[in-house]
Design an enzyme around this catalytic site. Structure first.
Site, PDB file in Angstrom:
ATOM      1  CG  ASP A 293       9.829   3.821  10.839  1.00 41.98           C
ATOM      2  OD1 ASP A 293       8.924   3.032   9.728  1.00 41.98           O
ATOM      3  OD2 ASP A 293       9.932   3.146  11.630  1.00 41.98           O
ATOM      4  CD  GLU A 355       5.196   5.999   9.085  1.00 39.67           C
ATOM      5  OE1 GLU A 355       4.443   4.636   8.966  1.00 39.67           O
ATOM      6  OE2 GLU A 355       6.098   5.493   9.465  1.00 39.67           O
TER       7      GLU A 355
HETATM    8  C1  GLC Z   1       5.997   2.127   9.493  1.00 40.80           C
HETATM    9  C2  GLC Z   1       6.388   1.204   8.908  1.00 40.80           C
HETATM   10  C3  GLC Z   1       5.742  -0.044  10.137  1.00 40.80           C
HETATM   11  C4  GLC Z   1       6.796  -0.230  11.201  1.00 40.80           C
HETATM   12  C5  GLC Z   1       6.341   0.486  11.786  1.00 40.80           C
HETATM   13  C6  GLC Z   1       7.864   0.196  13.288  1.00 40.80           C
HETATM   14  O1  GLC Z   1       5.106   2.843  10.390  1.00 40.80           O
HETATM   15  O2  GLC Z   1       5.544   1.346   8.152  1.00 40.80           O
HETATM   16  O3  GLC Z   1       5.328  -0.988   8.708  1.00 40.80           O
HETATM   17  O4  GLC Z   1       6.048  -1.739  11.300  1.00 40.80           O
HETATM   18  O5  GLC Z   1       6.976   1.845  11.583  1.00 40.80           O
HETATM   19  O6  GLC Z   1       8.373   0.288  12.911  1.00 40.80           O
END
Ligand code: GLC
Length: 642
Positions: A293, A355
């Site tokens: 993440d 991500e």
């Molecule tokens: C990422 C996740 C999202 C979350 C953020 C903070 O972007 O996909 O859903 O709110 O991280 O952890």
């Protein structure tokens, strides 16, 4: 054929042998680990030994919304469970997915629905128990499905014991696990106390020099009566200042997301060690890898200089700022190399997915590591989030994934739990289902690893709340009405068409935490499984093709028909054997294209195609290379013949 059978047979033996070796060598492989190892890293054609993730379809599950397993509405929060997911493995296997990625299932106050973790080595009771998790990994293994976990390393919950300690005093040993700084405006207080809190060797910033209050930053008054301002003008991705003041210790802590999600200080080696131990914990539980993440947010510039202000305001009313001082810093790469080593120490081709919202293919290429030693699969968001069916842009971006990623494997994604569903982002209101087939084809018939999101295969739509009081996602409350939050893409999975209370489309006997869209009456897994030409069956056929057709499995990706404004056409060209043409009409008009000259340019002999799959009702058995006919938003897939 015989030869291929032999390859399959010997590979199978190889994997059985690998498990035996692991067991006899006294490795600490748990049963779950052995299952990750035992499943072969090759798909139907059996002619390559690529790692499994190279051909995989990875299916994202938002556990809160997938399947509840409670049997009484009494006290049922209307949210999904791990047992619920296990009960749907047959469905996932019939769809053909290779792995499921679960968004966070760890204990959490659920401010950000699990992305605020208060214990990294346990399961939130709302989802079940550790036994339920181990059972899910085992059952999934029996269905040939691997389990990937979300790992949130940038921040914890403010309820995590690490943060509780850290905030307790300026001298607590865990103080430097997070990013605490003096504010601006109470310089005298800072001067009195800074000796006790001088940043340690691993600390990542010095107190800034000049006060420069910003309208986005709250200005709490200190006990001494002077005006406190945050250390700088950096903004949270979720609105307003990225700093929160702590009245007890009279310092500010940094949070790139909600204030309840304090950022960890990755310049402190103790943080890295603790997180890598968490990773080992789950690898020992048999997970096949992690989706990392917010991995681009881990480090911040040590100058703590103010960000450059840009024109305009964001959805929360804050001035736009250039976040390059706290996004995608080069330090990430060292950390990723270290993490990759940890993961590589385990058998079974465990995978790191990132991500990675970056702006260019060159930046994306860096995420794989210069020596292919960082992420195996950083998400390529350049294609899926174009948000407009524009053939030229698609052609260019898919090409870039082929040519600019240093030969690494692209990972395409169109849908996730943070974005409106592709049904609505690409749909024109009149041809949404046909357009959804086009999107599925780009996702599954190009050379990429495919990442899909539950319900995408059904054509689930975004159901954004219409009243602020119904919003569950805090950014939707803070940003209303410009930012309505992410509830719309997180509504429960539509298993069947019975919307009666107590059944709720097969999702939960309790009242679902988000309403089930009325479209579930017809858009649902049960009805679509029974309907030959449904979107669900289109996904299934494409996934089967990826697994069983040599060109789809091993072919390179050659874009064709470069000048067409409305048709995206490409060739899957295997090292040996016939190539396959894929053509998608991106317009509401029928189109006819010729690919004859392009085939020749690509070194492929061919004058016609034998049809494999097409979205038209009624199959055309063959198509002339000079006249490939496509219906509005039609798709044609055929094997090139001469
Ligand atoms: C990422 C996740 C999202 C979350 C953020 C903070 O972007 O996909 O859903 O709110 O991280 O952890």
């Amino acid at each position: 054929m015989r030869q291929m059978g032999q390859v399959c047979g010997s590979l199978r033996k190889f994997f059985v042998a690998a498990v035996l070796v692991a067991a006899t060598a006294g490795m600490t492989a748990t049963l779950a680990q052995a299952q990750v190892m035992a499943r072969p890293g090759w798909a139907g054609s059996g002619v390559t030994v690529d790692p499994w993730w190279k051909h995989a379809v990875i299916y994202e599950i938002y556990p809160r919304s997938f399947q509840d397993s409670r049997t009484s509405a009494d006290g049922d929060p209307g949210t999904g469970t791990l047992k619920g997911i296990a009960s749907r493995l047959d469905y996932l296997q019939s769809l053909g997915v290779d792995a499921i990625w679960l968004t966070p299932i760890y204990p959490s106050p659920q401010v950000d629905f699990g992305y605020d973790i208060s214990d990294y080595e346990a399961i939130d009771p709302a989802y079940g128990t550790m036994d339920d998790f181990d059972n899910l990994v085992q059952q999934a293994g029996r269905h040939n499905i691997r389990v990937i976990l979300d790992m949130v390393m940038n921040h914890t919950s403010d309820q995590h014991p690490w943060f509780k300690e850290s905030e307790s005093s300026r001298t607590n040993p865990k103080r430097d696990w997070y990013i605490w700084r003096e504010g601006r405006g109470c310089a005298s207080i800072g001067a009195q106390t800074s000796a006790a809190t001088a940043p340690s060797a691993g600390s990542n910033a010095q107190p800034p020099a000049k006060p420069a209050p910003s309208s986005a930053n709250p200005a709490p008054s200190s006990a001494q009566g002077c005006e406190e301002h945050p250390p700088n003008n950096w903004e949270s991705i979720f609105g307003h200042s990225a700093w929160k003041y702590d009245a007890t210790t009279k310092q500010w802590y940094f949070h790139q997301f909600y204030p309840q999600q304090p950022d960890l200080n990755w310049r402190n080696p103790a943080v890295e060690k603790a997180m890598f131990d968490v990773v080992r914990f789950w690898l020992n539980h048999g997970v096949a890898g992690f989706r990392l993440d917010a991995v681009t947010q881990l480090y911040e510039d040590t100058s703590l200089a103010d960000a450059k202000t840009l024109p305009g305001k964001n959805a929360y009313g804050d001035p736009n700022v250039d976040n390059s001082l706290y996004t995608n810093l080069p330090e990430i790469h060292d950390m990723l190399r270290g993490l990759r080593k940890v993961v590589a120490g385990y058998p079974g081709e465990r995978v790191l997915i990132g991500e990675t919202y970056v702006d260019t293919p060159q930046e994306l290429a860096l995420m794989y590591g210069k020596n292919h030693d960082e992420l195996q699969l950083p998400m390529d968001t350049q294609v899926g989030f174009i948000n407009k069916l524009d053939a030229a842009t698609f052609r260019q971006r898919i090409n870039e994934a082929e040519t600019e990623l240093n030969g690494n494997q692209p990972l395409l994604v169109f849908d996730n739990h943070d974005r409106a569903r592709s049904w609505d982002r690409y749909g024109d209101g009149a041809h949404n289902e046909a357009i959804a087939r086009v999107i599925a084809t780009v996702l599954l018939a190009t050379r990429s690893t495919a990442l899909m999101y539950y319900g995408e295969e059904l054509g689930m739509k975004t159901t954004t709340p219409t009243r602020k009081e119904d919003v569950k996602d805090p950014i939707g409350i803070l940003g209303w009405p410009l930012e309505k939050g992410r509830d719309g893409e997180r509504t429960p999975m539509q298993w069947d068409g019975n919307l009666a209370a107590g059944h709720n489309a097969g999702f939960s006997v309790g009242k679902p935490w988000l309403p089930i869209p009325e479209t579930a009456a017809t858009v649902n897994a049960k009805d679509e499984a029974a309907k030959a030409d449904s979107l669900l069956n289109w996904y299934k056929r494409l996934i089967q093709l990826r697994q069983s057709n040599h060109a789809f499995h091993d072919g390179t990706n050659v874009m064709l028909d470069h000048d067409s404004e409305n048709v995206l056409a490409w060739l899957r060209k295997p090292p040996v054997g016939p190539s396959v043409l894929v053509a998608c009409n991106f317009s509401a008009e029928p189109k006819t294209i010729s690919v004859k000259a392009d085939l020749k340019k690509a070194g492929v002999r061919g004058s016609f195609m034998r049809t494999i799959l097409q979205s038209n009702k009624g199959m055309t058995p063959a198509m002339d290379a000079d006249a490939v006919k496509l219906e509005p938003f039609g798709v044609y897939i055929g094997q090139v013949q001469f």
